[in-house]
Design a protein around this motif. Structure first.
Motif, PDB file in Angstrom:
ATOM      1  N   UNK A   1      36.560  19.392 -64.484  1.00 21.03           N
ATOM      2  CA  UNK A   1      37.605  20.389 -64.718  1.00 21.03           C
ATOM      3  C   UNK A   1      37.631  20.942 -66.142  1.00 21.03           C
ATOM      4  N   UNK A   2      36.729  20.499 -66.992  1.00 19.33           N
ATOM      5  CA  UNK A   2      36.677  20.982 -68.374  1.00 19.33           C
ATOM      6  C   UNK A   2      35.286  21.538 -68.655  1.00 19.33           C
ATOM      7  N   UNK A   3      35.166  22.395 -69.675  1.00 11.74           N
ATOM      8  CA  UNK A   3      33.859  22.976 -69.974  1.00 11.74           C
ATOM      9  C   UNK A   3      32.913  21.980 -70.639  1.00 11.74           C
ATOM     10  N   UNK A   4      31.640  22.141 -70.321  1.00 17.63           N
ATOM     11  CA  UNK A   4      30.562  21.425 -71.010  1.00 17.63           C
ATOM     12  C   UNK A   4      29.971  22.433 -71.991  1.00 17.63           C
ATOM     13  N   UNK A   5      30.218  22.206 -73.285  1.00 20.64           N
ATOM     14  CA  UNK A   5      29.802  23.157 -74.303  1.00 20.64           C
ATOM     15  C   UNK A   5      28.419  22.840 -74.846  1.00 20.64           C
ATOM     16  N   UNK A   6      27.704  23.898 -75.214  1.00 22.21           N
ATOM     17  CA  UNK A   6      26.361  23.767 -75.756  1.00 22.21           C
ATOM     18  C   UNK A   6      26.371  24.033 -77.261  1.00 22.21           C
ATOM     19  N   UNK A   7      26.008  23.013 -78.020  1.00 22.66           N
ATOM     20  CA  UNK A   7      25.843  23.144 -79.474  1.00 22.66           C
ATOM     21  C   UNK A   7      24.342  23.177 -79.768  1.00 22.66           C
ATOM     22  N   UNK A   8      23.657  24.096 -79.099  1.00 22.36           N
ATOM     23  CA  UNK A   8      22.204  24.171 -79.161  1.00 22.36           C
ATOM     24  C   UNK A   8      21.680  24.352 -80.588  1.00 22.36           C
ATOM     25  N   UNK A   9      22.353  25.138 -81.392  1.00 29.16           N
ATOM     26  CA  UNK A   9      21.916  25.344 -82.774  1.00 29.16           C
ATOM     27  C   UNK A   9      22.319  24.183 -83.684  1.00 29.16           C
ATOM     28  N   UNK A  10      23.078  23.252 -83.142  1.00 30.00           N
ATOM     29  CA  UNK A  10      23.520  22.048 -83.856  1.00 30.00           C
ATOM     30  C   UNK A  10      24.428  22.362 -85.046  1.00 30.00           C
ATOM     31  N   UNK A  11      25.041  23.527 -85.029  1.00 24.88           N
ATOM     32  CA  UNK A  11      25.909  23.926 -86.137  1.00 24.88           C
ATOM     33  C   UNK A  11      27.200  23.108 -86.173  1.00 24.88           C
ATOM     34  N   UNK A  12      27.837  22.922 -85.024  1.00 27.92           N
ATOM     35  CA  UNK A  12      29.082  22.150 -85.000  1.00 27.92           C
ATOM     36  C   UNK A  12      28.814  20.680 -85.284  1.00 27.92           C
ATOM     37  N   UNK A  13      27.791  20.125 -84.653  1.00 29.68           N
ATOM     38  CA  UNK A  13      27.436  18.715 -84.900  1.00 29.68           C
ATOM     39  C   UNK A  13      27.117  18.480 -86.374  1.00 29.68           C
ATOM     40  N   UNK A  14      26.424  19.425 -86.990  1.00 31.26           N
ATOM     41  CA  UNK A  14      26.087  19.311 -88.407  1.00 31.26           C
ATOM     42  C   UNK A  14      27.344  19.435 -89.267  1.00 31.26           C
ATOM     43  N   UNK A  15      28.197  20.412 -88.974  1.00 23.58           N
ATOM     44  CA  UNK A  15      29.423  20.613 -89.750  1.00 23.58           C
ATOM     45  C   UNK A  15      30.332  19.384 -89.680  1.00 23.58           C
ATOM     46  N   UNK A  16      30.352  18.730 -88.533  1.00 24.03           N
ATOM     47  CA  UNK A  16      31.171  17.526 -88.362  1.00 24.03           C
ATOM     48  C   UNK A  16      30.516  16.292 -88.988  1.00 24.03           C
ATOM     49  N   UNK A  17      29.207  16.365 -89.230  1.00 24.58           N
ATOM     50  CA  UNK A  17      28.490  15.222 -89.790  1.00 24.58           C
ATOM     51  C   UNK A  17      28.104  14.187 -88.755  1.00 24.58           C
ATOM     52  N   UNK A  18      27.933  14.622 -87.511  1.00 27.43           N
ATOM     53  CA  UNK A  18      27.607  13.670 -86.433  1.00 27.43           C
ATOM     54  C   UNK A  18      26.233  13.919 -85.819  1.00 27.43           C
ATOM     55  N   UNK A  19      25.391  14.698 -86.472  1.00 31.08           N
ATOM     56  CA  UNK A  19      24.045  14.916 -85.958  1.00 31.08           C
ATOM     57  C   UNK A  19      23.196  13.710 -86.325  1.00 31.08           C
ATOM     58  N   UNK A  20      22.654  13.039 -85.321  1.00 31.73           N
ATOM     59  CA  UNK A  20      21.788  11.880 -85.553  1.00 31.73           C
ATOM     60  C   UNK A  20      20.461  12.386 -86.098  1.00 31.73           C
ATOM     61  N   UNK A  21      20.161  12.034 -87.327  1.00 26.17           N
ATOM     62  CA  UNK A  21      18.968  12.555 -87.992  1.00 26.17           C
ATOM     63  C   UNK A  21      17.672  12.091 -87.337  1.00 26.17           C
ATOM     64  N   UNK A  22      17.665  10.884 -86.820  1.00 27.00           N
ATOM     65  CA  UNK A  22      16.444  10.365 -86.199  1.00 27.00           C
ATOM     66  C   UNK A  22      16.175  11.015 -84.844  1.00 27.00           C
ATOM     67  N   UNK A  23      17.215  11.167 -84.034  1.00 24.00           N
ATOM     68  CA  UNK A  23      17.047  11.713 -82.679  1.00 24.00           C
ATOM     69  C   UNK A  23      17.243  13.226 -82.597  1.00 24.00           C
ATOM     70  N   UNK A  24      17.946  13.816 -83.581  1.00 25.34           N
ATOM     71  CA  UNK A  24      18.194  15.250 -83.560  1.00 25.34           C
ATOM     72  C   UNK A  24      19.224  15.690 -82.541  1.00 25.34           C
ATOM     73  N   UNK A  25      20.088  14.768 -82.132  1.00 23.85           N
ATOM     74  CA  UNK A  25      21.136  15.055 -81.151  1.00 23.85           C
ATOM     75  C   UNK A  25      22.490  14.643 -81.729  1.00 23.85           C
ATOM     76  N   UNK A  26      23.554  15.100 -81.074  1.00 28.22           N
ATOM     77  CA  UNK A  26      24.895  14.690 -81.497  1.00 28.22           C
ATOM     78  C   UNK A  26      25.079  13.205 -81.222  1.00 28.22           C
ATOM     79  N   UNK A  27      25.740  12.534 -82.143  1.00 27.01           N
ATOM     80  CA  UNK A  27      26.116  11.147 -81.903  1.00 27.01           C
ATOM     81  C   UNK A  27      27.225  11.118 -80.858  1.00 27.01           C
ATOM     82  N   UNK A  28      27.444   9.968 -80.292  1.00 24.46           N
ATOM     83  CA  UNK A  28      28.501   9.770 -79.303  1.00 24.46           C
ATOM     84  C   UNK A  28      29.827   9.696 -80.071  1.00 24.46           C
ATOM     85  N   UNK A  29      30.526  10.833 -80.179  1.00 21.33           N
ATOM     86  CA  UNK A  29      31.698  10.940 -81.040  1.00 21.33           C
ATOM     87  C   UNK A  29      32.884  11.554 -80.306  1.00 21.33           C
ATOM     88  N   UNK A  30      34.082  11.246 -80.802  1.00 20.43           N
ATOM     89  CA  UNK A  30      35.333  11.828 -80.302  1.00 20.43           C
ATOM     90  C   UNK A  30      36.158  12.271 -81.502  1.00 20.43           C
TER      91      UNK A  30
END
Length: 179
Positions: A97-126
């Motif tokens: 019932x909620x949207x699944x958002x795409x942070x494909x450019x990793x801009x939001x993950x990077x701005x939040x500081x949750x981009x996993x540098x080794x894997x290149x994906x968002x960390x499991x964060x809330x």
């Protein structure tokens, strides 16, 4: 990493809200939810094993979040097309019932500081964000460890009281009174 008291970054992302490709995609920004509580939860990758268990559980609790005047938004660094394919394939994600958002450019993950540098994906964060756009709660776990969406809901309840809440406090229980 952004933390308690920081302003949640502005964003504009593509979201998936349906399995029907004709109306599956929507544009969503933080401004769409001004003056409302928001819960953002990030997962590392679509088509994995831990992630759908969490996403489905957040989906089961969706009404509980909306009953608290809170928008629930799920995000990963996968594209909206990958989200759509996963939603179409995985039974427990089909009717989210909620949207699944795409942070494909990793801009939001990077701005939040949750981009996993080794894997290149968002960390499991809330992140729980108040109606003024201020981060009031953060949680990040190891990529291998799922979260407890009921605990996120419990913390939201506590934050919305604007009172002192003891350990393991549940909605409806007394808050602490300073003598």
């Amino acid at each position: 990493m952004l933390n308690i008291g920081d302003r949640f970054p502005d964003y504009a992302l593509k979201g998936v809200v349906s399995t029907d490709i004709k109306n599956a995609f929507v544009d969503i920004s933080r401004k769409d939810f001004s003056n409302k509580w928001q819960v953002y939860f990030f997962w590392p990758k679509d088509f994995t094993f831990v992630c759908p268990t969490e996403i489905a559980e957040f989906g089961k609790l969706y009404e509980a979040f909306t009953d608290r005047d809170t928008e629930l938004l799920g995000i990963s660094t996968d594209s909206e097309f990958v989200h759509l394919a996963w939603k179409q394939q995985k039974d427990e994600l089909r009717d989210l019932p909620f949207p699944m958002l795409s942070d494909l450019k990793r801009e939001l993950s990077t701005a939040l500081g949750i981009l996993d540098q080794q894997e290149g994906v968002a960390k499991r964060a809330v992140f729980i964000v108040d109606p003024e756009g201020i981060i009031r709660f953060t949680m990040v776990t190891d990529l291998k460890v799922g979260r407890n969406p009921r605990e996120v809901l419990r913390v939201l309840d506590a934050l919305q009281t604007d009172e002192l809440c003891p350990c393991n406090w549940q909605k409806g229980e007394a808050t602490l009174v300073v003598a």
